[in-house]
Design a protein around this motif. Structure first.
Motif, PDB file in Angstrom:
ATOM      1  N   THR A  31       0.843  -1.197   0.000  1.00 33.79           N
ATOM      2  CA  THR A  31       0.000   0.000   0.000  1.00 33.79           C
ATOM      3  C   THR A  31       0.874   1.242   0.000  1.00 33.79           C
ATOM      4  O   THR A  31       1.856   1.312   0.749  1.00 33.79           O
ATOM      5  N   SER A  33       0.815   5.526   0.122  1.00 33.66           N
ATOM      6  CA  SER A  33       0.089   6.782   0.347  1.00 33.66           C
ATOM      7  C   SER A  33       0.996   7.944  -0.041  1.00 33.66           C
ATOM      8  O   SER A  33       2.217   7.854   0.103  1.00 33.66           O
ATOM      9  N   GLN A  48      -4.333   7.371  -1.357  1.00 33.80           N
ATOM     10  CA  GLN A  48      -3.720   6.091  -1.044  1.00 33.80           C
ATOM     11  C   GLN A  48      -4.106   5.061  -2.100  1.00 33.80           C
ATOM     12  O   GLN A  48      -5.258   5.021  -2.564  1.00 33.80           O
ATOM     13  N   TYR A  50      -4.025   0.892  -3.176  1.00 34.48           N
ATOM     14  CA  TYR A  50      -3.899  -0.514  -2.797  1.00 34.48           C
ATOM     15  C   TYR A  50      -4.515  -1.324  -3.910  1.00 34.48           C
ATOM     16  O   TYR A  50      -5.570  -0.961  -4.437  1.00 34.48           O
ATOM     17  N   ARG A  55      -7.867   4.199  -2.986  1.00 33.54           N
ATOM     18  CA  ARG A  55      -8.779   3.743  -1.934  1.00 33.54           C
ATOM     19  C   ARG A  55      -9.319   4.875  -1.086  1.00 33.54           C
ATOM     20  O   ARG A  55     -10.423   4.806  -0.586  1.00 33.54           O
ATOM     21  N   TYR A  72       3.659  -2.839  -6.999  1.00 29.23           N
ATOM     22  CA  TYR A  72       3.289  -1.988  -5.861  1.00 29.23           C
ATOM     23  C   TYR A  72       3.905  -0.594  -5.900  1.00 29.23           C
ATOM     24  O   TYR A  72       3.518   0.249  -5.097  1.00 29.23           O
ATOM     25  N   SER A  93       4.700   3.877   2.748  1.00 26.19           N
ATOM     26  CA  SER A  93       4.228   2.539   2.416  1.00 26.19           C
ATOM     27  C   SER A  93       3.905   1.757   3.666  1.00 26.19           C
ATOM     28  O   SER A  93       4.445   2.018   4.746  1.00 26.19           O
ATOM     29  N   TRP A  95       1.537  -2.204   4.885  1.00 23.86           N
ATOM     30  CA  TRP A  95       0.957  -3.440   4.376  1.00 23.86           C
ATOM     31  C   TRP A  95      -0.299  -3.791   5.176  1.00 23.86           C
ATOM     32  O   TRP A  95      -0.463  -3.380   6.298  1.00 23.86           O
TER      33      TRP A  95
ATOM     34  N   PHE B  97      -6.959   0.964   5.955  1.00 20.39           N
ATOM     35  CA  PHE B  97      -6.177   1.916   5.151  1.00 20.39           C
ATOM     36  C   PHE B  97      -5.704   3.112   5.974  1.00 20.39           C
ATOM     37  O   PHE B  97      -6.468   3.712   6.706  1.00 20.39           O
TER      38      PHE B  97
END
Lengths: 115, 112
Positions: A31, A33, A48, A50, A55, A72, A93, A95, B97
């Motif tokens: 992930t 951001s 962000q 993913y 997302r 990624y 980053s 996870w 998130f």
């Protein structure tokens, strides 16, 4: 482990131009951001990514867009640059672990100057 | 509002303790963080605390959390000149998130 890497480290652009910033997440992270840090301020969340999808998004105009690749890594694109876009752009980053994040690791940032 | 608030400056002498304070906004925030930023650098995670804890200690760092007042503090024991930097408090809102809200940072100046 190289940690979170961003490129370029510094960039100077002219008003109205477009810019692309790049981020490679820490090994094992899925992930990414993006944050904007204006001078003298704390970082502000842009968006962000993913699974190659946006997302969440902060309060930034559509001129700010992004992308995440299958490996990624991620790009941040800014169109029609304004003087006020001058800032340090940080990539973070993390996870998904049981759908709960604990830590985010930040890169060194890209310093964008718009003239 | 959405603002996480911190005092702007703190000056201490080497060897003293430093206490940096932060007021956050969302009582449902699950994790609260302290990051350090040195000139020209990115953010370095120092420590974080889960919202069901009151205190967390990690070597020279002690984090205190007062959920009722939404107040977070970072105490650095035996402050060194290398601790001079900007310290950011951040709250993570939502479980799925990461979306961090940062304060404006506290500039810590450690005098020899």
């Amino acid at each position: 482990d190289a940690g979170v890497t961003q490129s370029p480290t510094h960039l100077i652009k002219t008003r109205g131009q477009q810019v692309t910033l790049r981020c490679s997440p820490k090994s094992g992270h899925d992930t990414v951001s993006w944050y904007q840090q204006a001078l003298g301020q704390g970082p502000q969340f842009i968006f962000q990514y993913y699974e190659e999808e946006e997302r969440q998004r902060g309060n930034f105009p559509d001129r700010f867009s992004g992308h995440q690749f299958p490996n990624y890594s991620s790009e941040l694109n800014v169109n029609a640059l304004l003087l006020g876009d001058s800032a340090l752009y940080l990539c973070a980053s993390s996870w998904i672990s049981d759908l709960i994040y604990t830590e985010a690791f930040f890169g060194q940032g890209t310093r964008l100057t718009v003239v | 509002g959405e603002d996480v608030e911190q005092s702007l400056f703190l000056s201490v002498r080497e060897g003293d303790s430093s206490v940096i304070n932060c007021t956050y906004t969302d009582s449902s925030s699950t994790y609260l963080y302290w990051y350090k930023q040195e000139p020209g650098a990115g953010l370095q995670l120092l420590t974080y605390i889960f919202s069901n804890m009151d205190m967390k200690q990690d070597q020279r760092l002690t984090v205190l959390l007062n959920k009722k007042d939404k107040h977070l503090s970072l105490r650095i024991a035996d402050t060194q000149t290398g601790d001079s930097a900007i310290y950011f408090c951040a709250e993570r809102r939502g479980n799925n998130f990461n979306k961090f809200y940062f304060g404006s940072g506290t500039k810590l100046n450690v005098k020899p």
